[in-house]
Design a protein around this motif. Structure first.
Motif, PDB file in Angstrom:
ATOM      1  N   ASN A 144      -0.562  -8.577  -1.863  1.00 26.00           N
ATOM      2  CA  ASN A 144      -1.921  -8.111  -1.549  1.00 26.00           C
ATOM      3  C   ASN A 144      -2.054  -7.711  -0.088  1.00 26.00           C
ATOM      4  N   VAL A 145      -1.018  -7.024   0.422  1.00 25.76           N
ATOM      5  CA  VAL A 145      -1.020  -6.580   1.814  1.00 25.76           C
ATOM      6  C   VAL A 145      -0.582  -5.117   1.889  1.00 25.76           C
ATOM      7  N   TYR A 146      -0.995  -4.482   2.962  1.00 20.83           N
ATOM      8  CA  TYR A 146      -0.498  -3.154   3.292  1.00 20.83           C
ATOM      9  C   TYR A 146       0.681  -3.307   4.245  1.00 20.83           C
ATOM     10  N   MET A 167       3.416   4.198 -27.127  1.00 22.04           N
ATOM     11  CA  MET A 167       4.234   3.506 -26.153  1.00 22.04           C
ATOM     12  C   MET A 167       3.341   3.069 -24.992  1.00 22.04           C
ATOM     13  N   LEU A 168       3.496   1.821 -24.582  1.00 20.42           N
ATOM     14  CA  LEU A 168       2.711   1.284 -23.476  1.00 20.42           C
ATOM     15  C   LEU A 168       3.529   1.313 -22.201  1.00 20.42           C
ATOM     16  N   PHE A 169       2.866   1.500 -21.078  1.00 19.51           N
ATOM     17  CA  PHE A 169       3.520   1.492 -19.774  1.00 19.51           C
ATOM     18  C   PHE A 169       2.857   0.440 -18.911  1.00 19.51           C
ATOM     19  N   PHE A 170       3.640  -0.476 -18.382  1.00 18.79           N
ATOM     20  CA  PHE A 170       3.123  -1.527 -17.504  1.00 18.79           C
ATOM     21  C   PHE A 170       3.698  -1.325 -16.114  1.00 18.79           C
ATOM     22  N   PRO A 171       2.888  -1.030 -15.120  1.00 19.49           N
ATOM     23  CA  PRO A 171       3.403  -0.828 -13.762  1.00 19.49           C
ATOM     24  C   PRO A 171       3.896  -2.142 -13.159  1.00 19.49           C
ATOM     25  N   LEU A 172       4.836  -2.008 -12.250  1.00 24.08           N
ATOM     26  CA  LEU A 172       5.333  -3.176 -11.528  1.00 24.08           C
ATOM     27  C   LEU A 172       4.296  -3.671 -10.548  1.00 24.08           C
ATOM     28  N   ILE A 173       4.290  -4.950 -10.290  1.00 25.90           N
ATOM     29  CA  ILE A 173       3.305  -5.546  -9.386  1.00 25.90           C
ATOM     30  C   ILE A 173       3.659  -5.288  -7.937  1.00 25.90           C
ATOM     31  N   SER A 174       4.950  -5.276  -7.595  1.00 22.05           N
ATOM     32  CA  SER A 174       5.298  -5.076  -6.196  1.00 22.05           C
ATOM     33  C   SER A 174       6.012  -3.752  -6.031  1.00 22.05           C
ATOM     34  N   GLY A 175       5.910  -3.191  -4.856  1.00 19.33           N
ATOM     35  CA  GLY A 175       6.567  -1.941  -4.564  1.00 19.33           C
ATOM     36  C   GLY A 175       5.720  -1.091  -3.653  1.00 19.33           C
ATOM     37  N   CYS A 176       6.078   0.149  -3.571  1.00 18.26           N
ATOM     38  CA  CYS A 176       5.374   1.090  -2.719  1.00 18.26           C
ATOM     39  C   CYS A 176       4.444   1.919  -3.588  1.00 18.26           C
ATOM     40  N   TYR A 177       3.184   1.982  -3.243  1.00 15.14           N
ATOM     41  CA  TYR A 177       2.213   2.732  -4.018  1.00 15.14           C
ATOM     42  C   TYR A 177       1.395   3.602  -3.087  1.00 15.14           C
ATOM     43  N   ASP A 178       0.936   4.721  -3.621  1.00  8.30           N
ATOM     44  CA  ASP A 178      -0.027   5.493  -2.855  1.00  8.30           C
ATOM     45  C   ASP A 178      -1.429   4.970  -3.192  1.00  8.30           C
ATOM     46  N   MET A 232      -3.057  -1.815  12.760  1.00  5.37           N
ATOM     47  CA  MET A 232      -2.682  -0.462  12.353  1.00  5.37           C
ATOM     48  C   MET A 232      -3.942   0.395  12.329  1.00  5.37           C
ATOM     49  N   PRO A 233      -3.953   1.489  13.111  1.00  4.31           N
ATOM     50  CA  PRO A 233      -5.147   2.330  13.157  1.00  4.31           C
ATOM     51  C   PRO A 233      -5.430   3.033  11.829  1.00  4.31           C
ATOM     52  N   ASP A 234      -4.380   3.352  11.073  1.00  5.04           N
ATOM     53  CA  ASP A 234      -4.541   4.043   9.798  1.00  5.04           C
ATOM     54  C   ASP A 234      -3.973   3.186   8.682  1.00  5.04           C
ATOM     55  N   LYS A 235      -4.568   3.297   7.523  1.00  6.05           N
ATOM     56  CA  LYS A 235      -4.110   2.532   6.364  1.00  6.05           C
ATOM     57  C   LYS A 235      -2.713   3.050   5.954  1.00  6.05           C
ATOM     58  N   PRO A 236      -1.713   2.151   5.919  1.00  2.00           N
ATOM     59  CA  PRO A 236      -0.358   2.564   5.513  1.00  2.00           C
ATOM     60  C   PRO A 236      -0.329   3.002   4.053  1.00  2.00           C
ATOM     61  N   LYS A 237       0.687   3.776   3.702  1.00  2.00           N
ATOM     62  CA  LYS A 237       0.826   4.261   2.336  1.00  2.00           C
ATOM     63  C   LYS A 237       1.369   3.201   1.392  1.00  2.00           C
ATOM     64  N   CYS A 238       2.065   2.197   1.926  1.00  2.00           N
ATOM     65  CA  CYS A 238       2.677   1.180   1.064  1.00  2.00           C
ATOM     66  C   CYS A 238       1.834  -0.081   1.011  1.00  2.00           C
ATOM     67  N   ASP A 245      -7.812  -4.327   6.214  1.00  2.00           N
ATOM     68  CA  ASP A 245      -8.602  -4.936   7.287  1.00  2.00           C
ATOM     69  C   ASP A 245      -8.171  -4.475   8.681  1.00  2.00           C
ATOM     70  N   GLY A 246      -7.381  -3.398   8.748  1.00  2.00           N
ATOM     71  CA  GLY A 246      -6.927  -2.900  10.046  1.00  2.00           C
ATOM     72  C   GLY A 246      -5.601  -3.497  10.485  1.00  2.00           C
ATOM     73  N   THR A 247      -5.034  -4.365   9.638  1.00  2.00           N
ATOM     74  CA  THR A 247      -3.723  -4.931   9.949  1.00  2.00           C
ATOM     75  C   THR A 247      -2.775  -4.674   8.778  1.00  2.00           C
ATOM     76  N   GLY A 248      -1.506  -4.747   9.081  1.00  2.00           N
ATOM     77  CA  GLY A 248      -0.474  -4.579   8.058  1.00  2.00           C
ATOM     78  C   GLY A 248       0.840  -5.081   8.608  1.00  2.00           C
ATOM     79  N   TYR A 249       1.856  -4.981   7.801  1.00  2.00           N
ATOM     80  CA  TYR A 249       3.180  -5.464   8.212  1.00  2.00           C
ATOM     81  C   TYR A 249       4.074  -4.283   8.551  1.00  2.00           C
ATOM     82  N   ARG A 250       4.781  -4.447   9.659  1.00  2.00           N
ATOM     83  CA  ARG A 250       5.714  -3.429  10.128  1.00  2.00           C
ATOM     84  C   ARG A 250       7.123  -4.012  10.047  1.00  2.00           C
ATOM     85  N   PRO A 251       8.084  -3.216   9.537  1.00  2.00           N
ATOM     86  CA  PRO A 251       9.454  -3.726   9.451  1.00  2.00           C
ATOM     87  C   PRO A 251      10.085  -3.881  10.834  1.00  2.00           C
ATOM     88  N   ILE A 252      10.933  -4.881  10.958  1.00  2.00           N
ATOM     89  CA  ILE A 252      11.746  -5.081  12.162  1.00  2.00           C
ATOM     90  C   ILE A 252      13.159  -4.650  11.781  1.00  2.00           C
TER      91      ILE A 252
END
Length: 171
Positions: free
Chosen positions: A142-144, A1-12, A163-169, A23-30
């Protein structure tokens, strides 16, 4: 059985997309509160700023204002259309109309309006959680990004920030 991960979502850091460079920047939810996200009002006409979809139901034209609501234009005289009112609907991008009914999205909810009098539009029904949410991720790849937290409210947009630290997502 093969497993193909999704392209978008939250990843560690061990998930797909390992080639994304932080690059020290990322997106923050409003966020806005749940109550504010459901606030629907009929207002006097407003100028069109960022129009989206257009729907014709003679003699009226309904024009979506991306993410903000719907303009109602009286087109009885096509040489001189009159912008008559604006339905403020946060998170609105789509609509349909038939007879005296207007259907519109409000984030995850489907709204039904009585438009028999377009100057006094009445919300008659809200069907909750019928539309899949796309607001939990920024509209970029292709963003954090800072993972969305439903406890903080409804995500209504994203802002690019330092963002001082790399986000988890990332996506």
């Amino acid at each position: 059985m093969l497993f193909f991960p999704l392209i978008s979502g939250c990843y560690d850091d061990h998930g797909p997309g390992g080639d994304i460079v932080f690059d020290g920047t990322g997106y923050r939810p409003i966020y806005v509160s749940e109550e504010k996200s459901k606030e629907v009002l009929t207002k006097p006409a407003e100028p069109l700023a960022d129009p989206g979809k257009i729907y014709l139901l003679e003699p009226y034209i309904f024009v979506n204002e991306k993410g903000r609501g719907i303009h109602i234009i009286d087109n009885t005289d096509p040489k001189s259309p009159k912008n008559i009112s604006f339905i403020s609907i946060p998170g609105n991008y789509d609509m349909a109309a038939k007879g005296t009914w207007l259907y519109a999205d409000n984030y995850k909810d489907l709204l039904t309006f009585d438009i028999s009098d377009p100057t006094q539009v009445q919300l008659v029904k809200r069907t909750p959680n019928i539309i899949p949410s796309v607001g939990d991720y920024p509209p970029h790849v292709n963003v954090y990004f800072e993972c969305a937290d439903p406890a903080k409210g409804v995500v209504v947009g994203w802002e690019k920030v330092s963002m001082p630290d790399k986000p988890k997502c990332r996506r």
